[in-house]
Design an enzyme around this catalytic site. Structure first.
Site, PDB file in Angstrom:
ATOM      1  N   ASN A  79       0.860  11.899   5.167  1.00  0.00           N
ATOM      2  CA  ASN A  79       0.303  11.197   6.309  1.00  0.00           C
ATOM      3  C   ASN A  79       0.887  11.744   7.599  1.00  0.00           C
ATOM      4  OD1 ASN A  79      -1.619   9.150   6.762  1.00  0.00           O
ATOM      5  ND2 ASN A  79      -0.597   7.838   5.254  1.00  0.00           N
ATOM      6  N   TYR A  98       0.823  -1.210   0.000  1.00  0.00           N
ATOM      7  CA  TYR A  98       0.000   0.000   0.000  1.00  0.00           C
ATOM      8  C   TYR A  98       0.855   1.257   0.000  1.00  0.00           C
ATOM      9  CZ  TYR A  98      -3.101   3.729   1.443  1.00  0.00           C
ATOM     10  OH  TYR A  98      -3.775   4.917   1.491  1.00  0.00           O
ATOM     11  N   PHE A 133      -2.141   7.354  11.954  1.00  0.00           N
ATOM     12  CA  PHE A 133      -2.545   8.680  11.472  1.00  0.00           C
ATOM     13  C   PHE A 133      -3.811   9.190  12.146  1.00  0.00           C
ATOM     14  CE2 PHE A 133      -4.001   5.343   8.508  1.00  0.00           C
ATOM     15  CZ  PHE A 133      -5.348   5.360   8.830  1.00  0.00           C
ATOM     16  N   ARG A 152     -13.248  33.239  46.042  1.00  0.00           N
ATOM     17  CA  ARG A 152     -12.991  32.192  47.029  1.00  0.00           C
ATOM     18  C   ARG A 152     -12.574  30.870  46.381  1.00  0.00           C
ATOM     19  NH1 ARG A 152     -17.749  29.670  50.146  1.00  0.00           N
ATOM     20  NH2 ARG A 152     -18.770  31.537  49.360  1.00  0.00           N
ATOM     21  N   TYR A 163     -17.807  33.217  44.899  1.00  0.00           N
ATOM     22  CA  TYR A 163     -17.034  32.078  44.394  1.00  0.00           C
ATOM     23  C   TYR A 163     -15.892  32.508  43.486  1.00  0.00           C
ATOM     24  CZ  TYR A 163     -20.618  28.715  45.949  1.00  0.00           C
ATOM     25  OH  TYR A 163     -21.471  27.939  46.685  1.00  0.00           O
ATOM     26  N   GLU A 193     -12.652   5.269   5.050  1.00  0.00           N
ATOM     27  CA  GLU A 193     -12.210   5.994   6.245  1.00  0.00           C
ATOM     28  C   GLU A 193     -13.477   6.438   6.992  1.00  0.00           C
ATOM     29  OE1 GLU A 193      -9.861   8.850   4.172  1.00  0.00           O
ATOM     30  OE2 GLU A 193      -8.476   7.292   3.476  1.00  0.00           O
TER      31      GLU A 193
END
Length: 516
Positions: free
Chosen positions: A196, A54, A330, A284, A281, A415
């Protein structure tokens, strides 16, 4: 003189990636050459043998079953680059692209991509002489590598497309000629090896991380200033409270806040006879919120440090056995998760700071004049800067939705699951800019608030921060044009000047090795 970072493939610390992002030159350790040449010889042997492998003598993606003849192998690699250079949108920032190139160098130099030494040298030479490919920012789904953006990078190396040269765009062929470089001619597998990988999403995520670290450290300074401006208590920063909770980030943030406020005459003035029992808050809970942010950024940093030193090519070359094996390195899922964490952290830094700004402009909460102006009514003071901060915080909330939970099939369903890491990472720089603007507004508001307590002064460290701002932005008496002063304050955040004025010894780092 600009420093040079020498990349030792597979073991580059975060500090070096940070230096590259902020402008350091890049060199490649020559000790990696034998591994690169061994990988290239493995590819040569496979080509000579002729068995289908490939990406070497086959088509790509859904077309992997199509065999390519030996006479067309060079054309195959050129075609994949040109066909995949299909990005759109504004170009990625030059510092990010330099980081992309350095990350790609470090990956290729590990010898698992089958690329020739001369090709690695060409990429390194372009980076060395300041040829930065113009890479459109959109077009990657963060799987099968960052194909479109890396194709634009590779095309420029081949003389197709454009480079940034000294800040100006130039045709790639002309820029190479001007630098005395020939266009790259790809060998078998080299186009695929350059395309890639997760280098674009990783570079964007690292850039977001480094900017988030700077915003976090500045926000601790402005948070301490806001606490003094509102005559808040440093009791919630007591180390005994933090030790019972045990979170490292919380412990370190509380330690920083205590150090920042140590010796403040403003704080000393209300240690007794103060009817207030507890602060809001936003004052604190700073150790709990900002400590959690610090811990989260450190988790993201650990993931990105690993990713930056890995090889995310496919297929991978194992020269010791002569094998080429297809896999899925990848796929950028780790980067996607890291980017989502950074996005959440940036969102919360700004959110807490905006609440402190809102508290300071509200006389019922802060005890200060309305909107921090000595003549409210005639003047609006900080009324609209607080609105701007609120708008920026809401924008970041909208951007903080996790990108990693999204996926869309591509390449005719070959994919079929993608990470969206590039989307998730690309939003981080705009989010960091928004958060920095909020912190810049808080710096203006908190210093103005402290001014109302004169002649009492804050701590030595916080007074240095106040002096830094007041060197360019005077006390706000009557209304005046606010936008330029907001820009100046934000520049103190983004440049690192604010944390520099305080002293790095009291501000925590996202990762210890990201040292200044």
């Amino acid at each position: 003189m600009t420093e040079t970072v020498t990349l030792i493939p597979g073991s580059v610390p975060l500090a070096d990636w940070r230096r590259v992002y902020f402008g350091a030159y890049v060199a490649l350790d020559q000790g990696c050459r034998p591994a690169i040449e061994a990988g290239a010889k493995t590819i040569e042997a496979i080509v000579a043998k002729g068995d289908p492998v490939y990406g070497i003598n086959t088509g790509f993606g859904k077309l992997a079953s199509v065999r390519i003849g030996a006479s067309d192998l060079a054309t195959l690699q050129r075609n994949i680059v040109l066909s995949h250079a299909a990005g759109v949108g504004e170009p990625l920032p030059v510092p990010v692209v330099k980081l992309v190139m350095a990350l790609k160098l470090a990956s290729l130099a590990q010898g698992a991509s089958g690329i020739r030494w001369s090709t690695v040298e060409h990429l390194a030479s372009c980076l060395k002489v300041g040829l930065v490919p113009v890479i459109p920012g959109q077009g990657s789904v963060g799987a099968s590598g960052d194909l479109a953006p890396l194709a634009h990078m590779t095309a420029a190396l081949m003389g197709v497309g454009e480079f940034f040269v000294g800040g100006e765009r130039m045709l790639a062929e002309d820029a190479l000629a001007q630098a005395g470089l020939s266009p790259l001619v790809l060998g078998p597998k080299e186009g695929l090896a350059l395309l890639n990988g997760t280098q674009v999403s990783t570079a964007l995520a690292l850039a977001g991380l480094f900017e988030a670290e700077r915003v976090l450290r500045a926000a601790l300074v402005t948070g301490a200033l806001a606490t003094d401006a509102a005559k808040g208590s440093d009791g919630p920063f007591d180390p005994r409270i933090q030790q019972l909770r045990r979170h490292r980030g919380q412990i370190e943030v509380a330690e920083s806040l205590r150090a920042l406020m140590q010796g403040s005459a403003i704080r000393a003035s209300h240690l007794t006879n103060d009817d207030r029992v507890q602060d809001p808050y936003c004052l604190r809970c700073q150790p709990q919120v900002m400590g959690a942010v610090l811990d989260l950024l450190r988790q993201a940093a650990a993931t990105l440090a690993t990713e930056a030193n890995g090889v995310s090519d496919n297929p991978l070359v194992f020269s010791d056995s002569g094998e080429v094996i297809s896999g899925g390195n990848f796929h950028a899922e780790p980067v996607a998760f890291a980017a989502d964490m950074i996005a959440m952290a940036l969102c919360e830094i700004g959110s807490l700071a905006e609440r402190r700004i809102a508290m300071l402009v509200d006389p019922t909460l802060s005890g200060l004049p309305a909107f921090l102006t000595p003549k409210p009514g005639l003047n609006s003071g900080f009324m609209i800067p607080q609105v701007t901060a609120a708008a920026l915080v809401s924008e970041n909330k909208q951007r903080a939705y996790p990108a990693s939970v999204d996926s869309i099939p591509t390449s005719a369903n070959q994919e079929d699951h993608v990470s969206m890491a590039t989307h998730g990472a690309r939003r981080l720089l705009p989010m960091a800019a928004n958060a920095a603007n909020v912190i810049g507004i808080e710096l203006l508001a908190a210093v103005q608030g402290c001014d109302f307590h004169a002649p009492m002064r804050s701590s030595e460290r916080l007074e240095r921060a106040r002096a830094l701002l007041r060197a360019s932005v005077p006390y706000l008496d009557d209304d005046r044009h606010m936008a330029p002063e907001m820009e100046q304050a934000t520049a103190l955040v983004t440049s690192g000047a604010l944390e520099g004025a305080i002293g790095n010894d009291v501000l925590p780092l996202v990762a210890e090795e990201v040292a200044r």
